[in-house]
Enzyme design. Structure first.
Site, PDB file in Angstrom:
ATOM      1  N   GLN A 297       0.273   9.510   0.563  1.00  0.00           N
ATOM      2  CA  GLN A 297       0.648  10.920   0.744  1.00  0.00           C
ATOM      3  C   GLN A 297      -0.140  11.741  -0.585  1.00  0.00           C
ATOM      4  OE1 GLN A 297       2.203  12.423   3.189  1.00  0.00           O
ATOM      5  NE2 GLN A 297       1.714  14.396   2.435  1.00  0.00           N
TER       6      GLN A 297
ATOM      7  N   LYS B 289       6.977  11.547   8.909  1.00  0.00           N
ATOM      8  CA  LYS B 289       6.176  10.569   9.425  1.00  0.00           C
ATOM      9  C   LYS B 289       6.843   9.095   9.544  1.00  0.00           C
ATOM     10  CE  LYS B 289       2.021  12.753   7.215  1.00  0.00           C
ATOM     11  NZ  LYS B 289       1.442  12.807   5.842  1.00  0.00           N
TER      12      LYS B 289
ATOM     13  N   ASP C 231      -5.113   7.020   7.933  1.00  0.00           N
ATOM     14  CA  ASP C 231      -5.407   8.397   7.779  1.00  0.00           C
ATOM     15  C   ASP C 231      -6.710   8.885   7.745  1.00  0.00           C
ATOM     16  OD1 ASP C 231      -3.822  10.747   7.055  1.00  0.00           O
ATOM     17  OD2 ASP C 231      -3.990  10.512   4.890  1.00  0.00           O
TER      18      ASP C 231
END
Ligand code: NDP
Length: 286
Positions: free
Chosen positions: A98, A54, A121
């Protein structure tokens, strides 16, 4: 007849090129460099790999990206404190925690601590609630990538029967909601669904989001259907990951199909960058 391949790698590459140009435009007109910060708790090797991908993808698009690593025994308060400091930092436009985080932590509370305008996200309770309500929010990246891939290949969604196998909060449920938002008739299946093959056979669009290697067989697929395989599963003795769909069988029946790898995975990263750019634009008042 073999199915048309929905090439997620090529589509994601094209989107990332467009995002790179749009990022340069934003930076030259406003001086703002979009920045995605990632919180990584612990050292799970798969998570370390994903975070690295990412960060590299963001930098390749002309964005900034910082990774904040906390040890596996970090306390809830330490993680929350870090998230709060990133929320308060005007130079940070997108925050991604994450997951999964180590089990002693309250993952939902950590995801919910991310400011909605930085939740690129899209999986905080607020962002998901807004999706359910039909209000704007950053949509979760993998389901968003699935819809984008369907659109890029001109797959009609409205009025079609869509079956999603899997109901996780990051993937199956929001994929069902996004398909519903686009006026598909949606069935969401899970581990207690009865006669799963028969339900899958009704799907014009079948989304596999199970996490069980090659569970979905060719004879579960309606001839000509569009099959989206979001699964990534490691099988002993195989040199690469396989999806949730048995590809060789399915591609002989389906009209369109995503490969694994090279289908949904690259689209997820492209959508993360798209959300980050959008977050930067909104925060810059553009
Ligand atoms: P989860 O384990 O969180 O959810 C799996 C879902 O599948 C659950 O809803 C479960 O049902 C359902 N399920 C499990 N077994 C069966 C079965 N035998 N029949 C029907 N349904 C079943 O997984 P995720 O959603 O996180 O991930 C799914 C897959 O997608 C994984 O392979 C993962 O690696 C991949 N993935 C890929 C991403 C990408 O970027 N391409 C991103 C995220 C995930 P129940 O709710 O009843 O337990």
């Amino acid at each position: 007849m073999s199915a048309i391949i929905l090439d997620g790698s090529a589509t994601a590459r094209k989107i990332r090129e467009e995002l790179t140009a749009q990022t340069a435009e934003l930076t030259s007109s406003t001086g703002v460099v979009p920045r995605l910060d990632v919180v990584l708790v612990g050292d799970d090797p798969a998570s370390v790999t994903y975070v690295g991908m990412k960060k590299r993808a963001a930098e390749a698009a002309g964005m900034r990206s910082e990774t904040h690593r906390l040890s596996a025994d970090a306390t809830q308060e330490q993680v929350l404190e870090l998230v709060r400091s990133l929320n308060a930092d005007p130079g940070v436009h997108g925050i991604l925690v994450q997951h999964p985080v180590p089990r002693h932590l309250d993952e939902q509370a950590i995801l919910d601590a991310v400011s909605p305008e930085k939740d690129v996200d899209g999986i905080s309770s607020l962002s998901l609630g807004r999706l359910l309500t039909g209000l704007p929010s950053f949509r979760p990246c993998t389901p968003l990538g699935i819809i984008r891939l369907l659109d890029e290949y001109g797959v009609e969604i409205q009025g079609r029967r869509a079956v999603v196998v899997g109901r996780s909060i990051i993937l199956g449920k929001p994929a069902g909601l996004l398909l519903l938002e686009r006026h598909a008739t949606v069935t969401v299946c899970h581990s207690r669904t009865q006669d799963l093959p028969a339900i899958c056979c009704e799907a014009d669009i079948l989304v596999a989001a199970v996490g069980k290697a090659e569970m979905i067989r060719g004879d579960w697929i309606k001839p000509g259907a569009c099959v989206i395989d979001a699964g990534y599963n490691r099988l002993p003795g195989r040199d690469r990951d396989v999806g949730d769909v048995r590809y060789e069988e399915a591609s002989a029946v389906a009209g369109r199909i995503t490969p694994v790898p090279g289908g949904v995975g690259p689209m997820t990263i492209a959508m993360l960058l798209q959300n980050t750019l959008e977050a930067a634009r909104l925060q810059a008042g553009v």
